[in-house]
Write an enzyme that holds these catalytic residues in place. Sequence first.
Site, short mmCIF file in Angstrom:
data_model
loop_
_atom_site.label_atom_id
_atom_site.label_comp_id
_atom_site.label_asym_id
_atom_site.label_seq_id
_atom_site.Cartn_x
_atom_site.Cartn_y
_atom_site.Cartn_z
N HIS A 390 0.83 -1.20 0.00
CA HIS A 390 0.00 0.00 0.00
C HIS A 390 0.87 1.26 0.00
O HIS A 390 2.02 1.25 0.45
CB HIS A 390 -0.92 0.00 1.21
CG HIS A 390 -1.91 -1.13 1.19
ND1 HIS A 390 -3.05 -1.15 1.96
CD2 HIS A 390 -1.94 -2.28 0.47
CE1 HIS A 390 -3.73 -2.26 1.74
NE2 HIS A 390 -3.07 -2.97 0.84
N GLU A 392 0.63 3.94 1.82
CA GLU A 392 1.00 4.34 3.18
C GLU A 392 2.13 3.47 3.71
O GLU A 392 3.03 3.95 4.42
CB GLU A 392 -0.21 4.25 4.11
CG GLU A 392 -1.39 5.12 3.70
CD GLU A 392 -2.38 4.40 2.81
OE1 GLU A 392 -3.57 4.74 2.85
OE2 GLU A 392 -1.97 3.48 2.07
N CYS A 418 -6.75 2.07 4.86
CA CYS A 418 -7.54 0.86 5.11
C CYS A 418 -7.13 0.21 6.43
O CYS A 418 -6.30 0.72 7.17
CB CYS A 418 -7.33 -0.13 3.96
SG CYS A 418 -5.65 -0.79 3.91
N CYS A 421 -3.40 -0.36 7.08
CA CYS A 421 -2.52 0.79 7.25
C CYS A 421 -2.82 1.61 8.50
O CYS A 421 -1.92 2.25 9.06
CB CYS A 421 -2.60 1.69 6.02
SG CYS A 421 -2.04 0.88 4.50
#
Length: 481
Positions: A390, A392, A418, A421
């Site tokens: 991801h 992040e 999400c 994260c």
Amino acid sequence: MAESRGAKSSHYEKQHPRINKPDMFMNTALMMERSPQAERPNSFVPESRNQEDEVQTRYKDLSALGKPATQESVQRDENEPRKCNKSGAVVVLPNDRALSVDCSQDGVHAAVSALNKFGQERAKGCQVYLSRRPCSYCAKLLVQCELAKVYYLPIEPELNDKEDVQRVDKLFKASSTGLSVFIPKVSENVIKGVKERRSPFLGSARPNEDAINEYKRKLIDEYWSEEWVRKAGYDLEWPAFDKKMHYQTQKDMYNLMEWIARATIGDVPDSVFVEIDPYTLEGVYFKTAAQSDIGDKTLVTEDSESIPIIPTPNEPSWQGHALHMVRMAQMLSQRSDDPSKPVGCILMVHGEVVAIGWNGFPAKALYGEFPRASTADQGAIEKKEPYVIHAEQNALLTRNKRNMNHKSSILYSNKVPCGECVPLLIQAGVTNVVVPCEPLQDDPENKAFLAALRKGKLKGYWPARHNEEVEGRSRKLVMES
């Protein structure tokens, strides 16, 4: 492909053309130069014997501010320090990870600021992408750090002084550090990819073509005006201004400006961000004069000191800064190789960018090495989700400051973080999250973030509502206990 049998959609079969990594680093440097916090630093190099360039720069500055530019007004007072152009810088490690993202501010040039934070040993062997050709003050420190190479755009130098350009050449010729003009190569297919690859998190409204074209024209006027190109062709011995290359360079620069306009203004319209009440998950609207005055004229400020480092929705200067950073995050998402959910983000603390990131498959992965089907592809045998890193996560892993436990720490993203994260952001000390869209309650991916807001572990900021319904789905955020 075995996994395509019976699939109801073909997201995983699409490979949208995307901008390459060096171009993205250079675009990031240019966007940092354009950020509201950037300012023109003082020049520390000797005065040129020919003041014509400086007078012309002063004339343009006054004209841009709507002030009368008379012969007397363009002549600088001898006691007034000479100014350089604003600039942006991205320092890239040998492993192609961004070490530092910076702009000229607080009297420090962008390149010098980026290097000063990490020192010679960390910067040695790195590549640096500068939005403008460095002045000799920056050049001597760049070569001292034994960088691998320094790239710059073919636009007006940081200091538009012919003698200083010669000093810069002399410094680099005597060093092992390369200096090269960077001509971006944004193809028509890449621009087409931006048009096709709109963020799934920002609604289905089509981009405002008038706003995109207006911003593109503004960028061209600022960076590639006919007056500048004509003058540069006589004074600067750069490949970009060679007669044989001029047409292609101009085309490439025009394509770059359109790509930036579409990847920023086109996807993230003007917005006013509001702080979210942790109990009701509704926006807190400020009844202040500053809030009521927020608009196009107040979204950009020349005074970087007026931008709070802590999210302050009732400050117009912070609103302009937040909008710019969210647009940058959306631009970064265009580098993602996730076929259906491109995400980009920026981490900041104490008013400094500490990391940028986009989502995608593991480093050095070849196309087709991992499944590309999403959860929407019901007939696919294997999904992509377990393999995608991801945005992040990439930003947190590569951040240049470990301790982010401060009330000024901010994640700017084009998507709500999400469940994977959110715990990582909280553990790293991130306090604030700014996104360009209000998350939907019925999306399972948003539950962890909304729960973190309710518990006070994160603070959320997103645009004020313009309507209550989007695509027939309620945007009312009421968490069920």
